[in-house]
Design a protein around this motif. Structure first.
Motif, mmCIF file in Angstrom:
data_model
loop_
_atom_site.group_PDB
_atom_site.id
_atom_site.type_symbol
_atom_site.label_atom_id
_atom_site.label_comp_id
_atom_site.label_asym_id
_atom_site.label_seq_id
_atom_site.Cartn_x
_atom_site.Cartn_y
_atom_site.Cartn_z
ATOM 1 N N VAL A 264 4.233 6.342 8.379
ATOM 2 C CA VAL A 264 4.737 4.994 8.661
ATOM 3 C C VAL A 264 3.647 4.083 9.221
ATOM 4 N N VAL A 265 2.892 4.555 10.204
ATOM 5 C CA VAL A 265 1.904 3.673 10.844
ATOM 6 C C VAL A 265 0.830 3.198 9.859
ATOM 7 N N PRO A 266 0.160 4.097 9.107
ATOM 8 C CA PRO A 266 -0.797 3.594 8.107
ATOM 9 C C PRO A 266 -0.140 2.693 7.064
ATOM 10 N N ALA A 267 1.097 3.016 6.678
ATOM 11 C CA ALA A 267 1.789 2.198 5.679
ATOM 12 C C ALA A 267 2.025 0.785 6.194
ATOM 13 N N LEU A 268 2.406 0.664 7.450
ATOM 14 C CA LEU A 268 2.629 -0.665 8.021
ATOM 15 C C LEU A 268 1.319 -1.429 8.174
ATOM 16 N N ILE A 269 0.235 -0.725 8.476
ATOM 17 C CA ILE A 269 -1.078 -1.384 8.560
ATOM 18 C C ILE A 269 -1.485 -1.917 7.187
ATOM 19 N N ILE A 270 -1.237 -1.142 6.137
ATOM 20 C CA ILE A 270 -1.523 -1.598 4.764
ATOM 21 C C ILE A 270 -0.670 -2.828 4.426
ATOM 22 N N THR A 271 0.599 -2.804 4.842
ATOM 23 C CA THR A 271 1.490 -3.940 4.597
ATOM 24 C C THR A 271 0.993 -5.193 5.288
ATOM 25 N N ILE A 272 0.549 -5.051 6.532
ATOM 26 C CA ILE A 272 -0.008 -6.192 7.274
ATOM 27 C C ILE A 272 -1.234 -6.745 6.551
ATOM 28 N N SER A 273 -2.107 -5.854 6.082
ATOM 29 C CA SER A 273 -3.308 -6.282 5.354
ATOM 30 C C SER A 273 -2.937 -7.073 4.106
ATOM 31 N N ALA A 274 -1.901 -6.606 3.390
ATOM 32 C CA ALA A 274 -1.455 -7.298 2.182
ATOM 33 C C ALA A 274 -1.002 -8.716 2.497
ATOM 34 N N LEU A 275 -0.256 -8.877 3.579
ATOM 35 C CA LEU A 275 0.267 -10.192 3.938
ATOM 36 C C LEU A 275 -0.838 -11.129 4.418
ATOM 37 N N ALA A 292 -0.484 -5.125 -4.855
ATOM 38 C CA ALA A 292 -0.687 -3.680 -4.903
ATOM 39 C C ALA A 292 -0.593 -3.069 -3.506
ATOM 40 N N LEU A 293 -1.237 -3.708 -2.537
ATOM 41 C CA LEU A 293 -1.206 -3.191 -1.165
ATOM 42 C C LEU A 293 0.200 -3.274 -0.581
ATOM 43 N N TYR A 294 0.893 -4.363 -0.873
ATOM 44 C CA TYR A 294 2.253 -4.501 -0.338
ATOM 45 C C TYR A 294 3.183 -3.446 -0.936
ATOM 46 N N GLY A 295 3.044 -3.178 -2.227
ATOM 47 C CA GLY A 295 3.850 -2.145 -2.861
ATOM 48 C C GLY A 295 3.585 -0.775 -2.257
ATOM 49 N N ILE A 296 2.300 -0.456 -2.012
ATOM 50 C CA ILE A 296 1.945 0.833 -1.413
ATOM 51 C C ILE A 296 2.475 0.923 0.016
ATOM 52 N N GLY A 297 2.246 -0.131 0.804
ATOM 53 C CA GLY A 297 2.641 -0.110 2.206
ATOM 54 C C GLY A 297 4.143 -0.071 2.394
ATOM 55 N N PHE A 298 4.838 -1.005 1.777
ATOM 56 C CA PHE A 298 6.286 -1.069 1.921
ATOM 57 C C PHE A 298 6.951 0.144 1.274
ATOM 58 N N GLY A 299 6.453 0.544 0.098
ATOM 59 C CA GLY A 299 7.025 1.686 -0.601
ATOM 60 C C GLY A 299 6.847 2.992 0.142
#
Length: 382
Positions: A264-275, A292-299
């Motif tokens: 969860v934590v790395p995924a949320l960091i990836i989501t933040i980066s996407a935004l 792509a980053l948002y799909g990976i992070g949120f997914g």
């Protein structure tokens, strides 16, 4: 090894695909139907709000009823009312009638989706729940990608009459698919009060809420933002859907093996980066990277959060836990869209996506505090 791909799991996943396809048929076409009836843009908003608010208000009660009386009665009744609702759109002739139908439709959505999702968690072995929920979530992802396109195609080549019959047909297919499925959950015998919430799932619900605020911002305002920088919004959602599809089962399997916290934590960091990238975008390439980053992070984050949510309660409270998760998600999308609309109007899209990034950061902070407390208390969640 515990099996995921049982006959019942496959049938439930197919049923969810059919149900969500029927739902997403209406997403791009219902506003046009309301306009054809002579409705205004504000009435389009009221129609959408009536559906969402009804679902949000009912979900906690549905979750308690699922745990008290079992999954099957509410799954069957929810699907039947959903089919009836889709059929009745073809008979609506006034805005008052439409609003009443949207309330009925929202109630059926709360019943059907909460019951189906909870039953699926009963079918998946606990040791592979993250992986199973990742695969199950693929049904919703595919429906989200294909449903609106199918709705537009049916409308362009047919009519609103065809849309409503197609939606009724898809939801009827979902009903026929789930009807023979055996339900493993048996409610406890004897009188027991109906619980609508369990405080142990509150931290996960808060984390999901703030994650969903950003999701609401993406789904509502990305098309408008894309037009402002002259790119096709479909490009973002196509890349996002592909990345999401690839990420879900992999992240689910990882969460089973190494623990939800390490996913969860790395995924949320990836989501933040996407935004953040999206907030700085002015052309196609950064938008594609952000998608792509948002799909990976949120997914990756969403199924892991759902699995952790289920681990916090005993088996006889999975209905309550699932209802809380889905309510938090719906509320985040609804309230986020409203608040971010004001942000967009006052400051523009760049600040809007920046606020979305902050919301996901709050989600990550809530999760890390909760997970740290769980590790100290139980010493068993990775």
């Amino acid at each position: 090894m515990d099996r995921i791909w049982t006959k019942s799991f496959i049938l439930m996943t197919l049923a969810m695909l059919m149900l969500f396809m029927g739902f997403y048929l209406l997403l791009p076409t219902l506003p046009l139907f309301i306009k054809e009836m002579g409705g205004s843009e504000s009435q389009v908003g009221v129609a959408a709000g009536a559906f969402t608010i009804t679902a949000v208000l009912l979900r906690p009660f549905v979750g308690g009823l699922l745990d008290r009386y079992g999954r099957r009665p509410f799954m069957i009744s929810g699907l039947l009312i959903f089919i009836l609702s889709m059929y009745l759109y073809d008979w609506v002739s006034s805005m008052a009638g439409l609003f009443a139908l949207r309330i009925l439709h929202g109630a059926s959505w709360a019943l059907a989706t909460t019951a189906v999702s909870t039953l699926v968690t009963d079918l998946i072995p606990e040791s592979r729940r993250g992986e199973g929920m990742g695969w199950f979530g693929m049904a919703m992802t595919l429906a989200m990608a294909a449903g609106p396109m199918l709705g537009v195609w049916v409308l362009e080549n047919g009519s609103f009459h065809a849309i409503f019959w197609a939606g009724a047909g898809l939801s009827a297919a979902a009903f026929l698919i789930v009807f023979p499925v055996r339900v493993p959950f048996k409610p406890k015998e004897g009188s027991r009060k109906i619980e609508i919430f369990d405080k142990s799932v509150l931290p996960v619900s808060l984390s999901v809420f703030f994650l969903a605020v950003a999701y609401g911002g993406i789904t509502t305002f990305l098309p408008l933002f894309s037009e402002s920088i002259r790119i096709n919004p479909g490009t973002f959602f196509l890349v996002y859907a592909i990345a999401l599809t690839l990420a879900r089962p992999i992240a689910g399997k990882l969460s089973d093996r190494i623990g939800q916290g390490y996913v969860v934590v790395p995924a949320l960091i990836i989501t933040i980066s996407a935004l953040i990238i999206l907030s700085l975008s002015n052309g196609l390439l950064p938008v594609v990277i952000a998608a792509a980053l948002y799909g990976i992070g949120f997914g990756s984050a969403q199924p892991a959060l759902q699995v952790l949510n289920l681990r916090l309660v005993p088996a006889d409270k999975r209905g309550v836990a699932n209802a809380a998760f889905m309510t938090a998600f719906d509320l985040g999308i609804g309230l986020g869209s409203i608040v971010l609309g004001w942000v967009s109007q006052l400051t523009g899209y760049s600040m809007l996506f920046g606020v979305c990034a902050v919301s996901v950061a709050v989600s990550a902070l809530v999760f890390m505090i909760m997970h740290s407390n769980l590790q100290r208390r139980k010493g068993q969640l990775g």
